[in-house]
Enzyme design. Structure first.
Site, short mmCIF file in Angstrom:
data_model
loop_
_atom_site.label_atom_id
_atom_site.label_comp_id
_atom_site.label_asym_id
_atom_site.label_seq_id
_atom_site.Cartn_x
_atom_site.Cartn_y
_atom_site.Cartn_z
N SER A 13 -5.01 18.42 -35.13
CA SER A 13 -5.05 16.94 -35.40
C SER A 13 -6.11 16.30 -34.43
O SER A 13 -6.76 15.25 -35.15
CB SER A 13 -3.61 16.53 -35.02
OG SER A 13 -3.34 16.68 -33.55
N MET A 90 -6.59 27.91 -27.48
CA MET A 90 -5.62 28.25 -26.48
C MET A 90 -6.41 29.70 -25.50
O MET A 90 -5.45 30.50 -25.49
CB MET A 90 -4.26 28.55 -27.03
CG MET A 90 -3.70 27.42 -27.60
SD MET A 90 -3.88 25.94 -26.42
CE MET A 90 -2.22 26.04 -25.68
N ARG A 91 -7.51 29.64 -25.16
CA ARG A 91 -8.24 30.78 -24.69
C ARG A 91 -8.89 30.23 -23.43
O ARG A 91 -9.64 29.36 -23.75
CB ARG A 91 -9.10 31.60 -25.56
CG ARG A 91 -8.46 32.95 -26.14
CD ARG A 91 -9.13 33.27 -27.42
NE ARG A 91 -8.18 33.77 -28.26
CZ ARG A 91 -7.86 34.84 -28.03
NH1 ARG A 91 -8.04 35.67 -26.87
NH2 ARG A 91 -6.55 35.35 -28.68
N ILE A 93 -12.55 30.13 -21.86
CA ILE A 93 -14.05 30.31 -22.12
C ILE A 93 -14.63 31.50 -21.22
O ILE A 93 -14.56 31.31 -20.06
CB ILE A 93 -14.82 28.77 -22.23
CG1 ILE A 93 -14.05 28.19 -23.38
CG2 ILE A 93 -16.21 29.30 -22.61
CD1 ILE A 93 -14.54 28.48 -24.76
N HIS A 109 -6.50 18.16 -22.53
CA HIS A 109 -5.23 18.94 -22.19
C HIS A 109 -4.33 17.71 -22.04
O HIS A 109 -4.41 16.73 -21.44
CB HIS A 109 -5.49 19.50 -20.83
CG HIS A 109 -4.42 20.32 -20.14
ND1 HIS A 109 -3.98 21.56 -20.67
CD2 HIS A 109 -3.52 19.77 -19.25
CE1 HIS A 109 -3.03 21.99 -20.11
NE2 HIS A 109 -2.59 21.11 -19.27
C1 GAR Z 1 -3.34 19.23 -28.13
O1 GAR Z 1 -2.30 18.49 -27.57
C2 GAR Z 1 -4.20 19.54 -26.78
O2 GAR Z 1 -4.05 18.58 -25.90
C3 GAR Z 1 -3.57 20.88 -26.47
O3 GAR Z 1 -3.29 21.52 -27.80
C4 GAR Z 1 -2.76 20.54 -28.73
C5 GAR Z 1 -3.40 21.00 -29.95
O4 GAR Z 1 -3.13 19.93 -30.96
N1 GAR Z 1 -4.44 21.88 -25.64
C6 GAR Z 1 -3.98 22.26 -24.70
O5 GAR Z 1 -2.67 22.55 -24.33
C7 GAR Z 1 -4.99 23.16 -24.03
N2 GAR Z 1 -4.48 23.79 -22.75
P1 GAR Z 1 -3.92 19.80 -32.36
O6 GAR Z 1 -4.31 21.22 -32.77
O7 GAR Z 1 -3.24 18.93 -33.13
O8 GAR Z 1 -5.53 19.15 -32.10
#
Ligand code: GAR
Length: 188
Positions: A13, A90-91, A93, A109
């Site tokens: 999103s 979710m990895r 770098i 984040h």
């Molecule tokens: C988002 O809320 C982002 O902040 C989080 O994953 C979600 C992805 O949503 N990221 C983390 O937690 C990173 N540690 P999306 O796929 O709908 O953009």
């Protein structure tokens, strides 16, 4: 223009919000590539619908993380990517990408960093009984959600349930990420 590659592992999103901001003239950038580590991630459908090139590689198919990132780097270079924008990737770098893109990798984040890095930041925030939650955009370094903070947005929790909090986080992210990228690009 600022050629960006979005890295995502899930729904995408935030990719969509960045794409929409570019289309609406709010963000001066060009989406040159979507990179995912999950070949079934919904972000791939969004990329196809948006007409953005996508690269889906499973890290398990490589001998090492360095090899995996070198394969990504070849595609980043061939598309001319200048910035790496992590959006639910979710990895961690690794050194290959960090050295190829110094100060050019950003992440969003769903917590008020430095509190609650890592997975399920919203759950961590709620479990800790905080009165406020928030979203952070930061430069990426070798740590987990540890690099220098670029922008942060806070909101009061007011006993909202988890789903309402998640919706609030997403609403903020979808506005904050394109706006922060635009500021970052215009000061380069
Ligand atoms: C988002 O809320 C982002 O902040 C989080 O994953 C979600 C992805 O949503 N990221 C983390 O937690 C990173 N540690 P999306 O796929 O709908 O953009």
């Amino acid at each position: 223009t600022n050629k960006i590659a979005v890295f995502a592992s899930g729904s995408g999103s935030n990719f969509q919000a960045i794409h929409d901001a570019i289309r609406n003239g709010k963000l001066a950038a060009e989406l040159v590539l979507v990179v995912t580590d999950k070949p079934d991630a919904y972000v791939l459908r969004r990329a196809a619908a948006a007409g953005v090139e996508a690269l889906a590689l499973r890290p398990q198919d490589f001998i090492s993380k360095a090899d995996y990132e070198r394969a990504i780097l070849i595609e980043l270079h061939s598309q001319g990517a200048e910035w790496l924008v992590l959006a639910g990737y979710m990895r961690l770098i690794g050194p290959v990408l960090l050295e190829a893109y110094p100060n050019r990798i950003v992440n969003i984040h769903p917590s008020l960093l430095p509190e609650f890095p890592g997975k399920d930041a919203i759950g961590q925030t709620l479990a800790a009984g905080r009165e406020e939650a928030g979203v952070t955009v930061h430069f990426v370094d070798a740590g987990m959600d540890t690099g220098p903070i670029i922008a942060q947005r806070t909101f009061r929790l007011d006993n909202r349930d988890r789903q309402t909090v998640e919706e609030a986080v997403h609403r903020i992210e979808h506005e904050l990420y394109p706006a922060t990228l635009q500021k970052l690009f215009s000061r380069q």
